[in-house]
Design a protein around this motif. Structure first.
Motif, short mmCIF file in Angstrom:
data_model
loop_
_atom_site.label_atom_id
_atom_site.label_comp_id
_atom_site.label_asym_id
_atom_site.label_seq_id
_atom_site.Cartn_x
_atom_site.Cartn_y
_atom_site.Cartn_z
N GLN A 205 0.83 -1.20 0.00
CA GLN A 205 0.00 0.00 0.00
C GLN A 205 0.87 1.26 0.00
N THR A 209 -0.22 5.06 4.27
CA THR A 209 -1.31 4.27 4.83
C THR A 209 -0.85 3.70 6.18
N THR A 252 -5.02 -4.44 5.55
CA THR A 252 -6.33 -4.22 6.16
C THR A 252 -7.06 -3.06 5.49
N SER A 253 -8.37 -3.05 5.72
CA SER A 253 -9.18 -1.91 5.29
C SER A 253 -9.29 -0.97 6.47
#
Length: 399
Positions: A205, A209, A252-253
């Motif tokens: 990512q 993030t 992860t979200s």
């Protein structure tokens, strides 16, 4: 009467002779049988006697196995009063600007560890930690999270450390080991005993993030190789590494600092974030930090820090025997939105944590009161407290 005496004496000699001959014959027979119990004294084979059950009087009771030596760490943990045992399971944030707050917490509550965060590390300079460590009845964990990049605590004192992603791009594993070793030597000189690093999450990512550039690589084999190098460098200087964030925060979200997060399902994590935890013994004596991550197929909607299934995965599938630590229970909304600090600590310890961390500090007496009441009520099993205290004391070298 005189004529009878000789015959008695003669008869006595004959009886003695016969007895001697019988004795010699029996002895020869026994010797032959002992030499070859399947052969007669003439050399002819004889049938073996049928086995018979010994009489109770003839049976010798088996010797009992010697009792195993007691585990010295279990003995040491059991010797502590309950409140002192519980206090050893807490790692509490302190004011980083100086020693007063840390000294008060350690003197008053004898916590197992303190966490020094923030960007004004006066507590880490000028030998300020000496009095704090001296106030601890048992060895004190002094933890910082000095990963490099945007998560480092002593850059104002000891210079900048690159992010994990930058290290993997620019340096070899040997160079990372040397870099971590040099950093850890300085941390150790300042009184730090534990670094909440390296990150072993796999992430591709964007840099900013939640994990992003804190990850060495999206490739789990590369991430494991560089994390091992970083951990070895810390070890070589006498600082305990903390692998994080089990079971995997790299994909992860959302951000667990800001709210609930969910990872890919467990079977996907087995091919990504969980790979670096395989063969975990290669990292040596480490702590593993669990993240506040809901893992479909594992945690049932709970954060992993509060999930017994997550701790069982770490222990049973990955064979980890050292201390398991929570991520911050006091300042991350993935937990604080669900439960207040004292019960978050209880739930984490009951689920399987050995060290409960909160960076915000304070509330130690309130947490200990709640934990003592929970042991009395059975909502925090005493055996779980004993197990956790044994692991913590063993990791500190206190037993």
């Amino acid at each position: 009467m005189r004529d009878e005496q000789p015959s008695r004496r003669h008869g006595g000699r004959n009886a003695g002779t016969r007895a001697l001959l019988v004795f010699l014959a029996v002895g020869a027979l026994l010797a032959a049988l002992l030499h070859d119990p399947g052969t007669s004294v003439t050399g002819r084979p004889v049938a073996a006697p049928a086995p018979s059950s010994p009489s109770p009087e003839a049976t010798t009771a088996p010797r009992p196995e010697p009792a195993p030596a007691p585990d010295p760490c279990a003995v040491a943990a059991g010797a502590l009063p309950l409140r002192a045992r519980l206090a050893q399971l807490l790692v509490v944030g302190v004011d980083p600007r100086g020693p007063a707050d840390a000294l008060g917490i350690v003197q008053r509550d004898q916590v197992g560890g303190i966490f020094v965060g923030g960007d004004a590390p006066g507590l880490l300079s000028g030998g300020a930690l000496g009095a704090v460590r001296a106030a601890a009845a048992l060895p004190l964990i002094v933890a910082v999270d000095d990963e490099g990049g945007r998560v480092q605590r002593v850059d104002q004192l000891d210079g900048d450390l690159p992010s994990a992603r930058r290290m993997a791009a620019d340096l070899s594993p040997d160079q990372v080991r040397a870099l971590a070793h040099e950093r850890a030597l300085r941390l150790r000189d300042r009184g730090v005993t534990m670094d909440l690093a390296p990150v072993v999450d796999t992430s591709g990512q964007a840099d900013r993030t939640v994990i992003g550039d804190r990850s060495f690589s999206p490739d789990p084999e590369v991430a494991a190789r560089y994390a091992l190098a970083f951990a070895d460098g810390l070890h070589d200087a006498g600082v305990t590494p903390v692998l994080k964030h089990f079971p995997g925060h790299g994909n992860t979200s959302g951000d667990s600092h800001l709210g609930a997060v969910r990872s890919p399902p467990l079977d996907v994590l087995r091919t990504t974030d969980l790979v670096p935890y395989r063969d975990i013994d290669r990292y040596g004596d480490v702590v593993v930090m669990l993240g506040h991550i809901d893992v479909p197929g594992l945690t049932g909607g709970k954060p992993a820090t509060l999930s017994g299934e997550a701790y069982r995965l770490l222990r049973e599938e990955f064979g980890f025997t050292g201390p398991a630590m929570t991520d911050d229970l006091g300042a991350m909304k993935a937990v604080t939105d669900l439960v207040d600090l004292p019960d978050a600590v209880r739930q984490a310890l009951a689920a399987g944590a050995d060290l409960a961390l909160w960076s915000s500090g304070g509330r130690v007496a309130q947490v200990l009161d709640h934990l003592e009441a929970s042991v009395a009520a059975g909502t925090l099993p005493a055996a779980r407290v004993d197990e956790a205290a044994r692991r913590v004391l063993a990791a500190k070298g206190s037993c």
